[in-house]
Scaffold this active site. Structure first.
Site, short mmCIF file in Angstrom:
data_model
loop_
_atom_site.label_atom_id
_atom_site.label_comp_id
_atom_site.label_asym_id
_atom_site.label_seq_id
_atom_site.Cartn_x
_atom_site.Cartn_y
_atom_site.Cartn_z
N HIS A 1 32.79 46.19 71.44
CA HIS A 1 32.85 44.74 71.89
C HIS A 1 33.87 43.92 70.96
CE1 HIS A 1 33.34 41.46 74.52
NE2 HIS A 1 32.88 42.26 75.65
N GLU B 1 30.41 53.37 81.48
CA GLU B 1 29.64 52.26 81.35
C GLU B 1 29.53 51.37 82.83
OE1 GLU B 1 31.51 50.74 76.96
OE2 GLU B 1 31.82 49.38 78.86
N HIS C 1 34.73 51.77 82.75
CA HIS C 1 33.77 50.65 83.10
C HIS C 1 34.04 50.16 84.42
CE1 HIS C 1 30.80 47.24 82.04
NE2 HIS C 1 30.77 47.62 83.50
#
EC number: 2.6.99.2
Length: 238
Positions: A190, A70, A43
């Site tokens: 997450h 991401e 990410h």
């Protein structure tokens, strides 16, 4: 089978703390694959405080499992994805100064923008996943963007799991079924860890993929990376 994608952002955070190249992000990705990871997630953020854009370019040359990038789909992110053509791009609504992802997309108000972005990514041959809260109102608009998958934002599940796991997972089971009815692939991520992962998978057996970084890297400090990846894999196989 639910695939385990290992997010290696925290490896880059550790490397950046000393300004050199130890630990080496590319080597850790290769080792993670060798130890059983079925995907690698990164990410990159605009300030490059962990994964750098050059890391993404370097990784795409060597990653042989599914490479998942991401990020917030700004101009630089879109250029990067078009350049490296990962297996999957996961769109998250992070502002530039976000410490970590903390909510999913409002696919109602952002549907037109997301539709354009999904179409552009599809032109590059990239599968698209949209990060989404476990609220049913966002799923039909997500489907209308043309996205291939949605990724369930699982922090609310993780934060209440130890209090009442049945109540914690209930909204996720409901929206997962809705996603399935709509023909959307289903990812999750997450704050998933060794304590809460198996129950989520048992409750939603048709999850395509989970992306796990922080907890997995923390566990690796105690158990070692190879053993930790195998421990997470076993949680997904229960």
């Amino acid at each position: 089978m639910t695939k385990l994608s290992v997010n290696i952002n925290k490896i880059a955070t550790l490397r950046n703390a000393r300004g050199a190249d130890n630990p080496n992000v590319v080597q850790v990705a290769l080792d993670a694959e060798r130890f059983g990871a079925q995907g690698i997630t990164v990410h990159p953020r605009p300030d490059e405080r962990h994964i750098r854009y050059q890391d993404v370019i370097d990784l795409t040359k060597v990653v042989t499992t599914e490479f998942n990038i991401e990020g917030y789909p700004d101009h630089r992110f879109m250029e990067l994805v078009r350049l490296v053509k990962p297996a999957q791009a996961t769109l998250v609504p992070d502002p530039p100064d976000a410490i970590t992802s903390n909510t999913g997309w409002d696919t109602i108000s952002n549907r037109e923008m997301l539709t354009d972005i999904v179409a552009e990514l599809h032109e590059s041959g990239v599968r698209v996943s949209i990060f989404i809260n476990p609220e049913s109102k966002y799923f039909e608009p997500a489907k209308r963007t043309g996205t291939d998958r949605v990724e369930l934002y699982t922090e609310p599940y993780a934060s209440t799991y130890h209090k009442d796991k049945e109540a914690a997972v209930k909204p996720y089971v409901e929206v997962a079924q809705l996603a399935r009815e709509l023909g959307l692939g289903l990812n999750a991520g997450h704050d998933l860890d060794l304590q809460n992962l198996a129950f989520l998978k048992q409750s939603i057996p048709y999850l395509d993929e989970v992306s796990i970084g922080h907890a997995l890297i923390c566990d690796a400090l105690y158990y070692g990376l190879e053993n930790t990846i195998q421990m997470y894999r076993r949680k997904l196989e229960l």
